[in-house]
Each structure stands twice: as C-alpha cells, then as structure tokens.
Write an enzyme that holds these catalytic residues in place. Structure first.
Site, PDB file in Angstrom:
ATOM      1  N   GLY A 196      41.044  40.092  39.305  1.00 28.59           N
ATOM      2  CA  GLY A 196      40.790  38.750  39.647  1.00 28.59           C
ATOM      3  C   GLY A 196      41.254  37.731  38.581  1.00 28.59           C
ATOM      4  O   GLY A 196      41.401  38.233  37.279  1.00 28.59           O
TER       5      GLY A 196
ATOM      6  N   ASN B 146      37.061  33.046  34.058  1.00 27.32           N
ATOM      7  CA  ASN B 146      37.920  33.816  34.893  1.00 27.32           C
ATOM      8  C   ASN B 146      37.464  33.255  36.590  1.00 27.32           C
ATOM      9  O   ASN B 146      36.854  32.246  36.746  1.00 27.32           O
ATOM     10  CB  ASN B 146      37.442  35.248  34.957  1.00 27.32           C
ATOM     11  CG  ASN B 146      36.118  35.635  35.288  1.00 27.32           C
ATOM     12  OD1 ASN B 146      35.099  34.790  34.851  1.00 27.32           O
ATOM     13  ND2 ASN B 146      35.819  36.698  35.938  1.00 27.32           N
ATOM     14  N   LEU B 147      37.610  34.528  37.332  1.00 26.57           N
ATOM     15  CA  LEU B 147      37.599  34.167  38.814  1.00 26.57           C
ATOM     16  C   LEU B 147      36.095  33.722  39.142  1.00 26.57           C
ATOM     17  O   LEU B 147      35.811  32.887  39.956  1.00 26.57           O
ATOM     18  CB  LEU B 147      38.121  35.415  39.652  1.00 26.57           C
ATOM     19  CG  LEU B 147      37.881  34.980  41.020  1.00 26.57           C
ATOM     20  CD1 LEU B 147      38.581  34.132  41.633  1.00 26.57           C
ATOM     21  CD2 LEU B 147      37.998  36.462  41.976  1.00 26.57           C
ATOM     22  N   CYS B 148      35.277  34.208  38.502  1.00 29.86           N
ATOM     23  CA  CYS B 148      33.728  34.156  38.754  1.00 29.86           C
ATOM     24  C   CYS B 148      32.933  33.676  37.675  1.00 29.86           C
ATOM     25  O   CYS B 148      31.776  33.772  37.597  1.00 29.86           O
ATOM     26  CB  CYS B 148      33.076  35.504  39.323  1.00 29.86           C
ATOM     27  SG  CYS B 148      34.001  36.196  40.624  1.00 29.86           S
ATOM     28  N   THR B 149      33.538  33.155  36.654  1.00 33.35           N
ATOM     29  CA  THR B 149      32.854  32.216  35.515  1.00 33.35           C
ATOM     30  C   THR B 149      31.995  33.182  34.621  1.00 33.35           C
ATOM     31  O   THR B 149      31.139  32.446  33.983  1.00 33.35           O
ATOM     32  CB  THR B 149      32.183  31.219  36.156  1.00 33.35           C
ATOM     33  OG1 THR B 149      30.983  31.591  36.662  1.00 33.35           O
ATOM     34  CG2 THR B 149      32.847  30.110  37.144  1.00 33.35           C
ATOM     35  N   GLU B 150      32.206  34.371  34.483  1.00 31.31           N
ATOM     36  CA  GLU B 150      31.585  35.148  33.431  1.00 31.31           C
ATOM     37  C   GLU B 150      32.328  35.521  32.352  1.00 31.31           C
ATOM     38  O   GLU B 150      31.540  36.076  31.297  1.00 31.31           O
ATOM     39  CB  GLU B 150      30.930  36.410  34.215  1.00 31.31           C
ATOM     40  CG  GLU B 150      31.464  37.378  34.321  1.00 31.31           C
ATOM     41  CD  GLU B 150      32.434  37.494  35.654  1.00 31.31           C
ATOM     42  OE1 GLU B 150      32.895  38.502  36.045  1.00 31.31           O
ATOM     43  OE2 GLU B 150      32.709  36.402  36.084  1.00 31.31           O
TER      44      GLU B 150
ATOM     45  N   THR C 119      34.862  47.284  40.878  1.00 27.70           N
ATOM     46  CA  THR C 119      35.895  47.635  42.200  1.00 27.70           C
ATOM     47  C   THR C 119      37.287  48.164  41.907  1.00 27.70           C
ATOM     48  O   THR C 119      37.475  49.189  41.974  1.00 27.70           O
ATOM     49  CB  THR C 119      35.852  46.377  43.030  1.00 27.70           C
ATOM     50  OG1 THR C 119      34.682  46.242  43.974  1.00 27.70           O
ATOM     51  CG2 THR C 119      36.684  46.526  44.187  1.00 27.70           C
TER      52      THR C 119
ATOM     53  N   ALA D 122      29.030  41.858  44.034  1.00 20.71           N
ATOM     54  CA  ALA D 122      28.681  41.470  45.592  1.00 20.71           C
ATOM     55  C   ALA D 122      28.796  42.824  46.190  1.00 20.71           C
ATOM     56  O   ALA D 122      27.998  43.250  47.018  1.00 20.71           O
ATOM     57  CB  ALA D 122      29.481  40.490  46.042  1.00 20.71           C
ATOM     58  N   THR D 123      29.918  43.744  45.673  1.00 25.17           N
ATOM     59  CA  THR D 123      30.183  44.845  46.477  1.00 25.17           C
ATOM     60  C   THR D 123      29.534  45.880  45.937  1.00 25.17           C
ATOM     61  O   THR D 123      29.012  47.052  46.424  1.00 25.17           O
ATOM     62  CB  THR D 123      31.681  45.172  46.602  1.00 25.17           C
ATOM     63  OG1 THR D 123      32.371  43.912  46.771  1.00 25.17           O
ATOM     64  CG2 THR D 123      32.066  46.079  47.520  1.00 25.17           C
ATOM     65  N   ILE D 124      29.390  46.183  44.604  1.00 24.64           N
ATOM     66  CA  ILE D 124      28.924  47.463  44.104  1.00 24.64           C
ATOM     67  C   ILE D 124      27.387  47.366  44.232  1.00 24.64           C
ATOM     68  O   ILE D 124      26.628  48.562  44.252  1.00 24.64           O
ATOM     69  CB  ILE D 124      29.293  47.679  42.514  1.00 24.64           C
ATOM     70  CG1 ILE D 124      28.846  46.553  41.608  1.00 24.64           C
ATOM     71  CG2 ILE D 124      30.829  47.791  42.390  1.00 24.64           C
ATOM     72  CD1 ILE D 124      28.974  46.472  40.143  1.00 24.64           C
TER      73      ILE D 124
ATOM     74  N   SER E  41      39.027  44.155  35.639  1.00 29.11           N
ATOM     75  CA  SER E  41      38.706  43.284  36.797  1.00 29.11           C
ATOM     76  C   SER E  41      39.088  41.993  36.732  1.00 29.11           C
ATOM     77  O   SER E  41      39.631  41.470  37.599  1.00 29.11           O
ATOM     78  CB  SER E  41      37.039  43.250  36.736  1.00 29.11           C
ATOM     79  OG  SER E  41      36.281  44.444  36.845  1.00 29.11           O
TER      80      SER E  41
END
Length: 949
Positions: A395, A579-583, A351, A767-769, A366
């Site tokens: 993020g 990070n924000l989404c753990t990856e 995004t 989620a968005t892409i 990101s």
C-alpha cells in the site's frame, strides 16, 4: 397466516389479475415433498391475515389492507418470476421469504413482526412433531461423480458430516441444516455441489445463531480437504461421497515437497525438518475458523494451481512461520513458536506477509511512503516505483508537496506548470492498472501540505462533477496540515498559499521553525517578491476542507507537526506524509522510500472477565516483534530505495485488533471513562513490551544503524515526546500523561543497550486479518450488531456473538428480535424489551459520540511512536460538529485521522437473510445519500485499503 396454505379465510380479497402465462407452469414444493400449482391468491390471503392480526377488521383498515395487499402481491409475484424464471419449482419457504421481505421493505414493521412470529410458531410445531414424521425423502436422487459415473445419494453420510460440523457448538441444529440442505438437492447433483449445498445451507442460518458461522466453516473445510488432499496425494483423491481421512502428518511433508517442486515455495523450506514441523501442527485449530475467515483464506490466501487450492489452513500458517524463520539459527524451533502465535489467533501478520512468506518473491511489507521530486524524471520514476511496489501487495503513500504548483515557472521550456493535479491523475490510473495479480486493487494515497498553491484543486479531486481529467476517483487523498494553519483558523486569520519551487524549505520544517520561515515568506509575498502566491482566509479554507471531507470522504485530515515533533527519527530526516491508511509516520526523501512491516495483536485473546492477561500479552508481543524484525531481512524489495531505508532504520508497526471484543469481555461500554482508561492501560502494556522486546533484539542482533542521535538514544520514549509537541504548541494539550509501569527502568535499558527498530507501534485497520481471526477490526466500535459485511470474497452475514449470548441468557433471542435488529439497522436503541445496560454495552458506531473515540485515541497515541488509523463516526453530521470534532482531535495531540463515517437514511435492507447467495436480496448495506460514506458500510471493508491489513 403462512403464504400458500389452503386454510380458509373470511378476508375479502382484492381481485387477482389473470395469471400471466409464465405462472402457469410454476410448481410449489411443499415441506412434505409434494408439488402443487402456484396460486398468487394464497399470497394475498397470507398478507391480509398478517395485516388483520395487527390492525383488525374495521372499515378503514379493510380499505387500506385491500389496497396494500393488491400492490404487495403483484410485487412478490414479479420478484418470484425474476428469481425463478419459467418452468421452475418454487419452495414454499422461498415464497414466505419474499412475503416477509415485501412487508419489511414497505415499512410495515409491526405486520412483518407478526408474520415472522407466526412463521416461528409454525416451525416450532413442526419440530415438535418431527420425531413422529418421516424425514423428507430423497430416495431416487443420484450423484454425478467427476469421472461421469453416478451413484445413489448417501443422505446418511451427509447427516454424519453435518453432525460432526455441529459437534461442540451450542445453539445449532443438525436438523435445521439438513432441512436447508434437502431443499438444495436435485437428481444428478454434481459431487462438488454436495459439499457446497451443506456449506451454504449452514451459512444461511447464521442470522439465527452465530454458531452456524462455525458450522459452515467446518463444512467448507471438508470441501477444502478433499480438494487439497486430492491434489497433493492423488492416491487419496476422493471419488465418492465419503471424505478423505488423510492426516496432516501424511499431507504436510508431501505438500512442502510438491509446492517447492512446482515453484510456489522457496526451496529452502524443503531443507527444514518437515517431519518435526508436521508433528507440531494442531489440526483441531481448523475448527476455530468462522465462515468469513476461512472463505477469505480460501479465496485469496491459500496457494492454488489452475484454480485448485492445495494448501490447508494449518499448513498455511506453518508455511508463513517457516518463511519468517528462514534465517533463524534454530529454524524449526522458531517456526513452531511463530506457528503457535498465528494458528492460535493471538497475533496475525499483515496480508502481504501472509500472501508471500515462504514463496519465491517474499515481499512481506505492508506500506511504502515516497516523496515525489519536482521534475519529470522524478515524477515518472515515482509512478513507476508505485507500480513495482503495488505489484506485490504494497500500500502506498505519496508525498506530492514538492511538485510545483499551477502557474509556476518552468525554466527548461520557458513555460508555466500545469500543477500537481495532472500527475495525480496518472498515479490514480496506475494504481488501478496494477491490481496485485487480481488479489486486490492497487491502493495509493496522495498527500499535500495545506500551504501548497494547488490545495484547493486538490480538495476537489474526488468530486463527481467538473473536468474528469482533473479528478482521481479511485485514489485516496489526505491533507498534511501544519499546526500554524489551525492556529490561524482558531484566530480567524489569513493564510497564504505558495508554490514549493519558491518555498522549498517549508516542506522540511515543522513546529516553531516552520512558523517563523512561513511568516518570512508571507512578508515577501506582501512585497510582491513571490511569483506565485495567493492569500485566503484560513477559516474559509478549513471549511472547504471539512466540506469536501463530508461530501467525498477525502482528503483526510492528518497533522504534520505531531508526526514530526514526536518522531524518534527526526535527527535523520522528515516525515512528509503518512501511508495508505494513515498509521505510518516514517521519513522519506529522494534516496529513501520508507517501508513498514505490520502485524496485529488480537487483544480479545488476551483479556478475561478479570482483566488483561499480562503474562500472555508479554509473551505474544515478544515473539511478534521477532517475527516483524525478521521480515526486514527476508523481504524481497522491488526498488533499491526501499531496501536502503528499511535496512537502515528497521521500523515495524505492531498494532491491535479485537479491541471492542475485549470491552465486551470486560463488560465495559465503548462510550465510557472506563473504556478510555482501558485504551490507555492496554496500549501502555503493548508499548512497554514492544519496546522491551526491541531492546532484547538489539542485545542479540545489534542496534539499528541510525540509532545514535535518535530520541531513543536520548532516553526520550513516546510518552516523553509529548513534551516536545507541547513546547511547540500555543495551547495546552488536552491529554492525560499518567503511566503505571516501570518506564524509568525501561528508559535506562533503551539508552544502555539500544533499539533494534527505529519504530515499533502503529495501529492499522486490520480489515482482512480480523476477519480471519473472527474478531472486531482494529480499535473500531461494532459497526452494527447484525449486518452483511462485503469484501472481495463476497457478502457475509455478521451477527454479534457476544450480544446473542447475552440475549439468550435473558430469553430474548428469538425471531422477533432478529426482525427488530434488521428493522433498526442492527441497533438495540429502539427495542423496548432490551435492558438499558445492554443497550449501552452494545451501542453501535453511530450511537457512540465520536468524542469517545478521540479520547481513547489520545490515550493510545501517547504510547505509540507512529500513529493509528482512526475512523470517526457521526450519526447526524453538521458543519459545526465537524469543526469541533477535528479541532478536538488536534487539541488531543493526535497525529492522524482516517475516514469520516456518517449514517445514511437506510443502512440495512429490510429482509430475511436466509437462503441468500450474498447479493442484495440479503440484508445489505444501502448506499449512503452522500458520497462521503465510501464503499459499502465502511471503507475499512474496501479491498482497496487492505494493503495495511
């Protein structure tokens, strides 16, 4: 049976109370266009007939019907009044929708099915008679133009537009859309409302057939074209009901010129051979969008001025491609290559890249990871950095472990510390205050190691009870768990908590080195030589961690040692958090803020029923790696520590999406050994080609600065680093280590040529892409086969298109099937007429045992140099299941886990989705009985975590 018909009935009706005055002025619009007074008694007749059709006319049944019908009629009338107010016209279909809704909500599923089936039979009869009947008349309606003039409504033109939108799509009907459209017309309708009426009418039919998602997108595109072309080429502005015929070839050069002049785009874009790029655009790909994807782009991605969108979809993709090709030698050639990848949906950038590429502030990264220093200057600098990084869509993952704990000594004031929690509260509020220009909420995750003295307070941060000054309701949190802790849990041993000002080196140690030093500090604590420490039972702390995860959804469970022991960059630093989404698993320190640049391969586009298209996948990965590497040099860095780190190490994180769609194409159930093998094989291919592409880039552009001494330089690839983890574990990893490709050959190339990027792979939530591309998210199983998806663009009906195709082939896709899917929360499990094989193939997330997700993730993790955002789903959670699940994740060598999902008592509002505005009168996801389930149906739909998309 239909509500509001004049058919006679022998049913003994319950008494209808005197109609309230507000009903006296209500009129009902019938299908032939005539009006009649609203009569609640006809609703009671319809409901009674539905019950009698199912339950008969016995005395017991009659008494029950009498009571139920009276109550239900009152509810329906009240709902109609709320929806319509006084003095309004109700359409007969709206009334019948409310009857169906009331039956579903009351749990009268068999009666509702009978009513749905009756409505469908009557609709079919009307369709068969339609050629002999005159169409609903709209003669006399006028349209109000933007300049205030009016002109007669051109219904034929609308039919032509809907026909064009339906062209080439199976299962859709121009007549069905136009029937809906006519219901939404009125005399004096605004010109822009005509397009909206068509779009929303098609959208209302998505539950009938997934093809309508394309119809509504194409109709939305017509509105967008009028808006964008009218802004960029005022001479072509449409002032009537016709649509602009301006081509991309005419529009694109002027779009670039005007956007640069207005200060939206970098002036360098105007120096491209714009005519050549315009000729490379493929307008036909506009037809590949589904409504959710195009609406999301329209709302949040397309450039706009004063609320007017002036960027068309193919121009958007080319703008991003141009922004990524700015420093290429053959800029136009590379831009076209990048455009092909994006516009085909084979690969999609994250995004921030889509938002900002080609603009004056190209912040394209990101994720940002920071370590917080243990002093006020460091703490508040980190909070300022959070704000600056979040401003342009980043993020954040913050490592708070170095901050001394509650009760620790402060030399400067000769006082005691209040611990880490008050500062976390400030970080939480900062994330809310900086909302990326309204595009989405700021998003941050705080990490704390399990030995920190404040860990128990940290676990309580998301609770809804207690002192609100010590709560962070909007901030994500995660446990950074060392292996030693879980070894103590399994041995039912003690665990000692420390303040990091007394144990500063624990933060930077991992594996056996951590265990040895930790034991030394424990010995000192036993001798009373530590000012702040506390001993607890490891199993009790573990149970509290799982309890809080269940109750609040936080903190997530992430594993420190696998992240560090398998990190290619352990020679130059330590991974202190994700990070924000753990990856993302990258090094941080006081000089370096780790940065990662993300994008995802659409696996669904690279699979056929025969298997993986390896040639196409190799081509996609090679080009995508070049795009991601370009981000690093083009990027706009808001803080110097981020620039320093990113240019030194050049990490990127390529992931995948559409994994579940790929399984559908291969006819492989998610819960199967075949799916686990596919996860292994597909990730091996992506990893092999990503590493190979980074080697190619190194040959062309040079190695990254800190390559020497890395695992790469020693010929230790991700598949090899598993052994390092095993050597530091006391148990045998539950992990298959087999491979199929020429890794020896690639290993030699890595050592001789080098790598352009310190890290190559990370699987983000997408989620968005994935919405933009119209595929399933990331590595997720299908949430439900029929549900409403919520994001910042609204609520969208989602139907599993693959399932619908299969049900159609068996003659099972009908109104009753739709009703059953709503009633059973999008699951096939309880629908008897569906074959068992199809139930297994289309099992939804809560029907799949979570061990299958962990097994597949374990197979992927062996190929990934970073991590993966792994959500876990439990239909009926218990303490025992949670304990077993997270121990299994640890034994499998996973680096991180993400959200824990648990099904609520009721997921889907039992109602029709037709003629809705996306609010709660549509099929919607109900709130869970506990807070752990996160917002809506899945936290990867939470706009707060889309910074990783």
């Amino acid at each position: 049976m239909a509500a509001h018909t004049s058919a006679s009935s022998t049913v003994v009706m319950p008494p209808i109370a005197a109609a309230p005055e507000s009903l006296l002025s209500l009129q009902v619009a019938r299908r032939n266009g005539t009006l009649s007074p609203f009569d609640p008694a006809k609703i009671s007749v319809a409901i009674s007939k539905a019950f009698i059709a199912v339950e008969g006319t016995g005395a017991t049944a009659s008494r029950r019907i009498h009571d139920v019908v009276e109550s239900m009629t009152a509810q329906i009338v009240a709902a109609l009044l709320r929806r319509s107010g006084t003095g309004q016209v109700l359409h007969i279909e709206d009334i019948q929708d409310q009857v169906e809704l009331a039956l579903m909500r009351s749990g009268e599923h068999k009666v509702a099915r009978a009513y749905v089936l009756y409505r469908e039979e009557r609709a079919q009869q009307r369709r068969e008679l339609a050629p002999a009947m005159a169409p609903a008349s709209t003669l006399g309606y006028s349209v109000k133009l933007p300049d205030g003039r009016t002109e007669p409504l051109d219904e034929q033109r609308m039919v032509e537009q809907v026909t064009a939108a339906c062209r080439g799509l199976e299962g859709v009907s121009v007549d069905a859309v136009m029937t809906e459209v006519r219901r939404n017309l009125y005399d004096g309708i605004q010109l822009h409302e005509l397009g909206l009426a068509q779009t929303m009418s098609a959208r209302a039919l998505v539950e009938k057939d997934p093809g309508y998602a394309y119809v509504s997108a194409r109709l939305l595109l017509g509105n967008l074209r009028a808006e964008a072309v009218g802004f960029i080429l005022p001479a072509a502005r449409v002032h009537s009901q016709s649509q602009s015929s301006v081509s991309y070839g005419e529009y694109f050069p002027e779009y670039v010129r005007k956007a640069v002049a207005m200060g939206f785009l970098d002036k360098e874009l105007a120096t491209f051979d714009v005519a050549r790029l315009a000729a490379a655009l493929k307008p036909e790909r506009d037809g590949n969008f589904q409504f959710l994807g195009l609406q999301t782009l329209y709302d949040r991605y397309f450039l706009h001025k004063d609320g007017v969108r002036f960027e068309l979809p193919q121009a958007f993709f080319m703008r991003v491609a141009m922004g990524l090709a700015l420093r290429e030698i053959d800029r136009e050639g590379r831009a076209i290559e990048f455009y092909e990848l994006l516009s085909s949906f084979d690969f999609m950038c994250s995004t921030p890249t889509l938002f900002n590429a080609g603009t004056l502030r190209p912040q394209l990264s990101s994720c940002f990871l920071t370590t917080i220093a243990d002093d006020l200057d460091g703490i508040f600098k980190a909070i300022k950095d959070n704000a600056l990084l979040a401003k342009y869509s980043g993020g954040l993952g913050n490592d708070w472990t170095p901050v001394r704990g509650l009760g620790a000594y402060i030399a400067g004031t000769n006082g005691q510390s209040q611990g880490v929690v008050p500062f976390l509260k400030v970080a939480n509020d900062t994330a809310i205050a900086v909302n990326q220009g309204g595009k989405r909420k700021g998003a941050v995750c705080g990490y704390l190691e399990t030995w920190h003295i404040d860990v128990e307070e940290f676990l309580d941060l998301r609770k809804n009870t207690g002192d609100d000054r010590r709560r962070t309701h909007d901030m994500n949190t995660a446990n950074w768990v060392p292996d030693l802790f879980l070894e103590r849990v399994e041995a039912d041993g003690p665990w000692t908590l420390f303040s990091p000002d007394e144990t500063p080196d624990l933060h930077d140690l991992c594996g056996k080195a951590f265990a040895e030093r930790y034991a030394q500090y424990e010995a000192k604590a036993e001798l009373g030589e530590m000012k702040v420490s506390r001993k607890v039972r490891a199993l009790d702390l573990w149970r509290k961690m799982l309890t809080m995860l269940f109750e609040t959804g936080h903190p997530w469970i992430t594993f420190k040692d696998p992240c560090n022991l398998r990190s290619p960059q352990q020679h130059v630093g330590v991974v202190h958090s994700s990070n924000l989404c753990t990856e993302i698993t990258l090094n941080t320190n006081d000089r370096e803020i780790a940065v990662c640049n993300l994008g995802s391969v659409n696996l669904a586009n690279h699979v056929t029923p025969e298997g993986i298209d390896e040639t196409r996948l190799q081509r996609t990965v090679k080009t995508a790696m070049r795009m991601l590497d370009n981000v690093i040099d083009i990027n706009f860095y808001t803080v110097p520590e981020a620039r320093y780190s990113n240019l030194r190490h050049r990490p990127v994180g390529m992931g995948i999406m559409g994994y579940q769609d790929a399984l559908y194409a291969l006819r492989i159930p998610f819960a199967s050994e075949a799916a686990v093998r596919f996860a292994d094989r597909s990730m091996e291919l992506v990893s092999f080609h990503a590493i190979s592409a980074s080697v190619d880039l190194a040959a062309e552009r040079g190695r990254y600065a800190t390559y020497e001494g890395s695992l790469w330089s020693k010929g230790i690839l991700p598949i090899d680093s598993i052994e390092i983890l095993q050597q530091n574990r006391t148990h045998t990893l539950d992990l298959d280590r087999s491979s199929t490709l020429d890794w020896n050959g690639l290993r030699q190339r890595v050592m001789s040529v080098g790598m352009r990027n310190s890290n190559t792979l990370a699987i983000a939530p997408t989620a968005t892409i994935s919405n933009i591309c119209g595929v399933t998210q990331s590595i997720e199983p299908t949430y439900q086969n029929l549900f409403v998806k919520s994001n910042m663009s609204g609520d969208f009906t989602v139907v599993n298109a693959a399932l619908v195709r299969d049900l159609k082939s068996l003659g099972l896709w009908d109104e009753v099937m739709i009703s059953d899917l709503k009633y059973f929360d999008g699951s096939l499990g309880n629908i008897e007429r569906v074959p068992e094989e199809m139930k297994r193939l289309y099992a939804t997330s809560f029907e799949i045992e979570p061990t299958w997700l962990i097994q597949a993730a374990g197979r992927r993790q062996k190929w990934i140099d970073q991590a993966q955002s792994l959500n876990l789903y439990l239909a009926q959670p218990s303490g025992k299941k949670l304990d077993a699940l997270y121990r299994e994740a640890w034994h499998a060598g996973l680096k991180t886990t993400y959200y824990l999902r648990s099904s609520s008592a009721t997921h889907v509002e039992k109602s029709t989705m037709q003629r809705t505005d996306g609010k709660l009168n549509a099929v919607a996801v109900a709130a869970s009985t506990s807070d752990y389930a996160g917002p809506k149906q899945c936290a990867i739909d939470d706009p707060g975590c889309e910074a990783c998309q």
